[in-house]
Design a protein around this motif. Structure first.
Motif, mmCIF file in Angstrom:
data_model
loop_
_atom_site.group_PDB
_atom_site.id
_atom_site.type_symbol
_atom_site.label_atom_id
_atom_site.label_comp_id
_atom_site.label_asym_id
_atom_site.label_seq_id
_atom_site.Cartn_x
_atom_site.Cartn_y
_atom_site.Cartn_z
ATOM 1 N N SER A 292 4.157 0.540 -6.848
ATOM 2 C CA SER A 292 4.689 1.395 -5.773
ATOM 3 C C SER A 292 4.416 0.826 -4.383
ATOM 4 O O SER A 292 3.651 -0.116 -4.231
ATOM 5 C CB SER A 292 4.045 2.774 -5.869
ATOM 6 O OG SER A 292 4.190 3.278 -7.166
ATOM 7 N N TYR A 293 5.030 1.458 -3.408
ATOM 8 C CA TYR A 293 4.697 1.126 -2.015
ATOM 9 C C TYR A 293 3.201 1.227 -1.839
ATOM 10 O O TYR A 293 2.563 2.129 -2.376
ATOM 11 C CB TYR A 293 5.312 2.151 -1.059
ATOM 12 C CG TYR A 293 6.805 2.100 -0.925
ATOM 13 C CD1 TYR A 293 7.462 0.945 -0.518
ATOM 14 C CD2 TYR A 293 7.570 3.253 -1.170
ATOM 15 C CE1 TYR A 293 8.839 0.927 -0.373
ATOM 16 C CE2 TYR A 293 8.952 3.234 -1.018
ATOM 17 C CZ TYR A 293 9.574 2.067 -0.618
ATOM 18 O OH TYR A 293 10.926 2.050 -0.474
ATOM 19 N N THR A 294 2.653 0.337 -1.063
ATOM 20 C CA THR A 294 1.233 0.454 -0.730
ATOM 21 C C THR A 294 1.166 1.145 0.637
ATOM 22 O O THR A 294 2.202 1.295 1.303
ATOM 23 C CB THR A 294 0.569 -0.938 -0.625
ATOM 24 O OG1 THR A 294 0.964 -1.555 0.607
ATOM 25 C CG2 THR A 294 0.951 -1.832 -1.790
ATOM 26 N N VAL B 167 1.064 1.293 4.475
ATOM 27 C CA VAL B 167 1.698 0.275 5.348
ATOM 28 C C VAL B 167 0.721 -0.834 5.755
ATOM 29 O O VAL B 167 1.047 -2.017 5.686
ATOM 30 C CB VAL B 167 2.357 0.957 6.574
ATOM 31 C CG1 VAL B 167 2.799 -0.080 7.594
ATOM 32 C CG2 VAL B 167 3.541 1.812 6.132
ATOM 33 N N SER C 55 7.427 -2.002 5.430
ATOM 34 C CA SER C 55 6.666 -1.043 4.609
ATOM 35 C C SER C 55 5.415 -1.664 4.017
ATOM 36 O O SER C 55 4.847 -1.113 3.081
ATOM 37 C CB SER C 55 7.509 -0.478 3.456
ATOM 38 O OG SER C 55 8.767 -0.096 3.904
ATOM 39 N N ASN D 204 3.563 -7.013 -0.530
ATOM 40 C CA ASN D 204 3.742 -6.862 -1.975
ATOM 41 C C ASN D 204 2.478 -6.328 -2.672
ATOM 42 O O ASN D 204 1.379 -6.846 -2.463
ATOM 43 C CB ASN D 204 4.118 -8.251 -2.524
ATOM 44 C CG ASN D 204 4.255 -8.252 -4.017
ATOM 45 O OD1 ASN D 204 3.270 -8.153 -4.739
ATOM 46 N ND2 ASN D 204 5.471 -8.356 -4.470
ATOM 47 N N CYS D 205 2.671 -5.307 -3.526
ATOM 48 C CA CYS D 205 1.501 -4.635 -4.124
ATOM 49 C C CYS D 205 0.753 -5.524 -5.117
ATOM 50 O O CYS D 205 -0.487 -5.528 -5.134
ATOM 51 C CB CYS D 205 1.920 -3.314 -4.770
ATOM 52 S SG CYS D 205 3.153 -3.472 -6.064
#
Ligand code: GLU
Length: 394
Positions: free
Chosen positions: A63-65, A67, A268, A271-272
């Motif tokens: 998922s998004y980390t 910011v 955003s 990369n996670c």
């Protein structure tokens, strides 16, 4: 049709990538090119770092980390800054970006107003100059030469400062010269800058571990400039993770917050999976990469010996990073292999076309007398490259 903005029209392509792409194209045509263009370690990423990325994928990390990056990574970097550099950056003063490159442009976009001046000692890394332009700033280039080991003096710095100066942007160990500022040299610069607390020092320390003179020195260690310094680093060069694009910055909180604002609108965050791997890398004892540093050092010594034998090429012995930046101005005005050599870009083009050795001309590094050779390549390639260069010049 070309509808590009003026901002893009006045921007140059990154010469490091232009030359490496040219080398790639020639290779695709079946030409045996030795490429000494990109500064990219030829080692694999250490196994324990790779494994942590695989684990993260299998654990479903996707998922998004946040910011500014995972808090665990910011905590690890906070400890790393203390462990390696004796710097006290709290996790909230740290932001993770898509490579050190983004960390730098974030800072410039955060602080530069139209017409503000940024002091950039030459030779500089190609992207500094273009990033300053992108941010609406004016580059104030301070020239050095091989005779002063490509370092600026405090007097030169002081002279370059005006009421419009917003930042100083430099790297140590330096890309492209490989020069490393000593603690005393940094302190002398810091004393000048401390008199101007509104000047931000952007200190690019991405080559921290690739340093053959001993302990790395950060300019932020001097308390008189800590509050005005952005310390940039990343895992690309040290852990051979160039394509994973993880850079980071430690800075005063207001600056970290400004960069967070930019990233929230632009990327955003990083990369996670790469961030999870970066935690493993940053937590490790830096000694685990000593084998790479030793290999770079022996390649440096090899190249120093080989290049010294070529008449007309003047070199310094780089103390860090993995580049040579030889002065080839002795060839200006001559015609070599049918090429009229006016500057280092002509020289680099001649080497590419006639000797099939890809390098990067010094013009885009702010020094038209020199070319850059990356020795992040195998010994075999390095020997072959120098043999070809020698032959082309004979
Ligand atoms: N920093 C490396 C170099 O100077 C990679 C290419 C780039 O980002 O310019 O070769």
């Amino acid at each position: 049709m070309d509808l590009t903005s003026n901002r893009i029209k006045q921007l140059s392509y990154s010469q490091t990538f232009v030359m490496s792409n040219k080398a790639r194209e020639l290779k695709a045509q079946g030409i045996n090119v030795v490429s000494l263009t990109l500064g990219e370690p030829d080692f694999n990423i250490p196994e324990f770092v790779r494994e942590s990325a695989v684990k993260a994928i299998n654990d479903g990390v996707k998922s998004y980390t946040p910011v500014p990056g995972y808090i665990e990574l910011r905590q690890s970097i906070s400890k790393k800054f203390k462990r390696d550099n004796n710097l006290d950056y709290k996790p909230e003063q740290i932001i993770i970006s898509n490579g050190g490159k983004q960390s730098i442009i974030n800072v410039l976009l955060s602080i530069v107003n139209d017409g503000d001046e940024v002091i950039v000692p030459a030779p500089y890394w190609v992207s500094y100059y273009e990033m300053v332009k992108l941010a609406g700033g004016t580059n104030i280039v301070v020239e050095t030469s091989i005779d002063t080991d490509f370092k600026i003096t405090p007097e030169q710095l002081e002279k370059a400062i005006t009421p419009k100066t917003k930042a100083l942007l430099f790297s140590s160990p330096c890309n492209p010269s490989g020069s490393v500022y000593s603690k005393d040299e940094l302190h002398a610069l810091a004393r000048i800058l401390a008199k101007h607390p509104n000047i931000i020092i952007i200190s690019d320390e991405i080559y921290e571990y690739i340093n053959y003179v001993g302990k790395h020195e950060s300019i932020a260690q001097f308390p008189e400039v800590f509050e005005q310094t952005a310390t940039i680093n990343g895992v690309s060069k040290s852990y051979a993770m160039t394509g994973w694009r993880i850079g980071y910055m430690g800075a005063p909180l207001w600056l970290t917050k400004a960069c967070d604002k930019i990233q929230g609108q632009m990327t955003s965050g990083a990369n996670c999976i790469a961030q999870m791997a970066a935690i493993t890398a940053v937590d490790a004892d830096p000694k685990v990469i000593n084998y790479m540093i030793e290999a770079f050092q022996s390649r440096r010594d090899l190249m120093f010996g080989l290049l010294s034998e070529i008449e007309g090429i003047k070199i310094n012995k780089p103390a860090g990073a993995f580049y040579f930046f030889p002065d080839i101005s002795a060839f200006f005005g001559k015609t070599i292999q049918g090429y009229k050599i006016k500057n280092s870009d002509d020289f680099a083009m001649m080497l590419l076309e006639k000797a099939h050795v890809a390098t990067v001309g010094g013009v885009s590094f702010g020094d038209p007398n020199c070319i850059r050779l990356s020795y992040a390549a195998s010994e075999e390639d390095l020997r072959e490259a120098v043999k070809r260069i020698k032959k082309a010049l004979e």
